[in-house]
Design a protein around this motif. Structure first.
Motif, mmCIF file in Angstrom:
data_model
loop_
_atom_site.group_PDB
_atom_site.id
_atom_site.type_symbol
_atom_site.label_atom_id
_atom_site.label_comp_id
_atom_site.label_asym_id
_atom_site.label_seq_id
_atom_site.Cartn_x
_atom_site.Cartn_y
_atom_site.Cartn_z
ATOM 1 N N LEU A 144 3.153 -4.826 -8.302
ATOM 2 C CA LEU A 144 4.377 -4.713 -9.118
ATOM 3 C C LEU A 144 4.767 -3.269 -9.438
ATOM 4 O O LEU A 144 5.954 -2.921 -9.400
ATOM 5 C CB LEU A 144 4.207 -5.478 -10.451
ATOM 6 N N ASN A 145 3.803 -2.435 -9.787
ATOM 7 C CA ASN A 145 4.146 -1.092 -10.279
ATOM 8 C C ASN A 145 4.727 -0.202 -9.185
ATOM 9 O O ASN A 145 5.625 0.610 -9.439
ATOM 10 C CB ASN A 145 2.915 -0.408 -10.877
ATOM 11 N N GLY A 146 4.219 -0.352 -7.970
ATOM 12 C CA GLY A 146 4.718 0.463 -6.853
ATOM 13 C C GLY A 146 6.183 0.167 -6.550
ATOM 14 O O GLY A 146 7.018 1.085 -6.508
ATOM 15 N N PRO A 147 6.534 -1.114 -6.344
ATOM 16 C CA PRO A 147 7.953 -1.419 -6.104
ATOM 17 C C PRO A 147 8.838 -0.926 -7.231
ATOM 18 O O PRO A 147 9.964 -0.463 -6.982
ATOM 19 C CB PRO A 147 7.986 -2.950 -6.011
ATOM 20 N N ALA A 148 8.369 -1.027 -8.464
ATOM 21 C CA ALA A 148 9.197 -0.570 -9.589
ATOM 22 C C ALA A 148 9.466 0.925 -9.453
ATOM 23 O O ALA A 148 10.608 1.373 -9.615
ATOM 24 C CB ALA A 148 8.515 -0.878 -10.917
ATOM 25 N N PRO A 182 12.483 -4.334 -4.400
ATOM 26 C CA PRO A 182 12.110 -5.633 -4.967
ATOM 27 C C PRO A 182 10.617 -5.908 -4.761
ATOM 28 O O PRO A 182 10.021 -5.383 -3.810
ATOM 29 C CB PRO A 182 12.960 -6.626 -4.162
ATOM 30 N N VAL A 183 10.030 -6.716 -5.642
ATOM 31 C CA VAL A 183 8.640 -7.121 -5.400
ATOM 32 C C VAL A 183 8.642 -8.159 -4.284
ATOM 33 O O VAL A 183 9.670 -8.758 -3.969
ATOM 34 C CB VAL A 183 7.962 -7.688 -6.676
ATOM 35 N N ASN A 184 7.478 -8.361 -3.659
ATOM 36 C CA ASN A 184 7.400 -9.320 -2.557
ATOM 37 C C ASN A 184 7.520 -10.743 -3.078
ATOM 38 O O ASN A 184 7.015 -11.068 -4.150
ATOM 39 C CB ASN A 184 6.078 -9.143 -1.803
ATOM 40 N N ASP A 244 0.871 -1.185 0.000
ATOM 41 C CA ASP A 244 0.000 0.000 0.000
ATOM 42 C C ASP A 244 0.906 1.233 0.000
ATOM 43 O O ASP A 244 1.591 1.506 0.982
ATOM 44 C CB ASP A 244 -0.890 -0.031 1.248
ATOM 45 N N TRP A 245 0.891 1.980 -1.103
ATOM 46 C CA TRP A 245 1.847 3.078 -1.268
ATOM 47 C C TRP A 245 1.343 4.410 -0.739
ATOM 48 O O TRP A 245 1.909 5.464 -1.051
ATOM 49 C CB TRP A 245 2.300 3.155 -2.745
ATOM 50 N N HIS A 246 0.276 4.375 0.112
ATOM 51 C CA HIS A 246 -0.209 5.592 0.791
ATOM 52 C C HIS A 246 -1.146 5.134 1.904
ATOM 53 O O HIS A 246 -2.276 4.720 1.645
ATOM 54 C CB HIS A 246 -0.959 6.500 -0.197
ATOM 55 N N GLY A 259 -2.805 -1.267 -16.843
ATOM 56 C CA GLY A 259 -1.497 -1.919 -16.831
ATOM 57 C C GLY A 259 -0.352 -0.928 -16.957
ATOM 58 O O GLY A 259 0.819 -1.310 -16.858
ATOM 59 N N ASP A 260 -0.650 0.346 -17.144
ATOM 60 C CA ASP A 260 0.394 1.382 -17.215
ATOM 61 C C ASP A 260 1.141 1.409 -15.878
ATOM 62 O O ASP A 260 0.533 1.632 -14.829
ATOM 63 C CB ASP A 260 -0.285 2.736 -17.480
ATOM 64 N N PRO A 261 2.466 1.171 -15.901
ATOM 65 C CA PRO A 261 3.207 1.045 -14.638
ATOM 66 C C PRO A 261 3.303 2.333 -13.839
ATOM 67 O O PRO A 261 3.720 2.303 -12.682
ATOM 68 C CB PRO A 261 4.600 0.585 -15.081
ATOM 69 N N ARG A 262 2.911 3.457 -14.419
ATOM 70 C CA ARG A 262 2.981 4.712 -13.667
ATOM 71 C C ARG A 262 1.858 4.850 -12.635
ATOM 72 O O ARG A 262 1.882 5.756 -11.813
ATOM 73 C CB ARG A 262 2.957 5.899 -14.635
#
Ligand SMILES: NC(=O)N[C@@H](CC(=O)O)C(=O)O
Ligand SMILES: [Zn+2]
Ligand SMILES: [Zn+2]
Length: 344
Positions: A295-299, A304-306, A12-14, A239-242
């Protein structure tokens, strides 16, 4: 019909965990499903120095249930007095993963935020140099700007100038709520990402205001028109990694939500994964859920991804209407639609 879905464990990035009794009450609802989270620093008083972040991280770690594995990713609250050297040292020792910009007065506990953006240029320059991301609450606070326009105006008046002045600064537009923000991200292929919350994928402003006022749907930035919700869904499921998940799960007691001047925030930690599976399935994009949540957040954060996984099964999820805390109950976000996926 797909019956189970296994994805890399999400992050969770927020996230707002608060402190004290509230921290202990809400922590398990995140650590049950999520491996990591970017922890928002808008405590009272805010987390402004490396020493504050270290102490807060220790309090969070003490609140994680013994059988859960969870890593808090700490942030510092940017003020006009933030010392670039303190930020750089905290980053160098691996203590913090981002710095958070709150325009003064924009949201819950943002009084210590920034009014004069020229005063933080030195910190931003240092962050650009060391590759430390800036997370932004992207709303202007001018009384003459309509609350539904404050995000779009922030992009033009504040964000774009900051990015021109510091082109190497890595920026996350937090909890975006408009097509304008999604378009701005898509138009910039370097050093820019955006988090999208669970609730902004399912509610528009009618949910808050039509047929009686619904304080539990009030959050900041406030939900916008339906066309904006649709744009956010398209971005999240593309699917856009941003674009990646930042729930902005923001617990407030019912007492504080239901005041004549109630607090902003939706508490989505307990049912976020069930809601997201529903949303992605409705949009024919279940195969994109892992990218968005895991995936996109770790990138973006260069982590690293979990290694572990989370499995969703086609079963009506069970979660409480509210969770008890010593300060009073906290209502869990109601997605206003039936859900069909449970976390196993
Ligand atoms: N999102 C919200 O409505 N509230 C957040 C603050 C924030 O993220 O802006 C909170 O801390 O309660
Ligand atoms: Zn915010
Ligand atoms: Zn938030």
């Amino acid at each position: 019909m797909t019956q189970t879905l296994t994805i890399r464990r999400p992050d969770d990035w927020h996230l707002h965990l608060r402190d004290g009794d509230m921290l202990r009450a809400v922590m398990p609802h995140t650590s049950r499903h999520f491996a990591r989270a970017i922890i928002m620093p808008n405590l009272v008083p805010p987390v402004v120095t490396a020493a504050d972040a270290r102490a807060y991280r220790d309090r969070i770690q003490a609140a994680i249930p013994a059988d859960h594995s969870f890593t808090p990713l700490m942030t510092l609250y940017l003020t006009e007095n933030t010392d670039p050297a303190d930020v750089a040292a905290a980053h160098a020792e691996g203590l913090i993963n981002a710095v958070k910009l709150y325009p003064a007065g924009a949201t819950t506990n943002s009084a210590s935020g920034v009014s004069d953006f020229s005063k933080v240029a030195g910190v931003l320059e240092k962050m650009a140099e060391i590759g430390l991301p800036l997370c932004t609450h992207g709303e202007v606070t001018n009384a003459d700007v309509d609350i539904f326009d404050r995000e779009a105006v922030f992009i033009d008046r504040v964000l774009d100038p900051i990015r021109r002045n510091h082109p190497e600064l890595r920026v996350v537009m937090e909890h975006i709520t408009t097509a304008n923000a999604a378009d701005y991200v898509k138009a910039n292929d370097k050093n820019l990402g955006a988090t999208i919350t669970t609730h902004h994928l399912v509610i528009n402003r009618n949910h808050i205001l039509a047929g009686g006022i619904k304080p539990h749907y009030y959050c900041l930035p406030v939900a916008k028109r339906e066309e904006h919700r649709i744009a956010l869904r398209a971005a999240a499921t593309s699917g856009d990694p941003r674009f990646f998940l930042g729930t902005d799960s923001a617990p407030h007691t019912d007492e504080n939500k239901l005041l004549p001047c109630g607090c902003a925030g939706c508490f989505t930690a307990p049912n976020t994964m069930s809601i997201l599976a529903e949303v992605f399935e409705q949009d024919g994009a279940l195969d994109k859920l892992e990218g968005f949540a895991s995936l996109n957040g770790p990138a973006f954060y260069r982590l690293p991804v979990n290694e572990d996984t989370l499995t969703l099964v086609r079963e009506t999820p069970a979660y409480p209407e509210n969770i008890p805390t010593p300060e009073g109950p906290v209502t869990v976000f109601d997605p206003a639609m039936p859900l069909h996926w449970s976390v196993k």
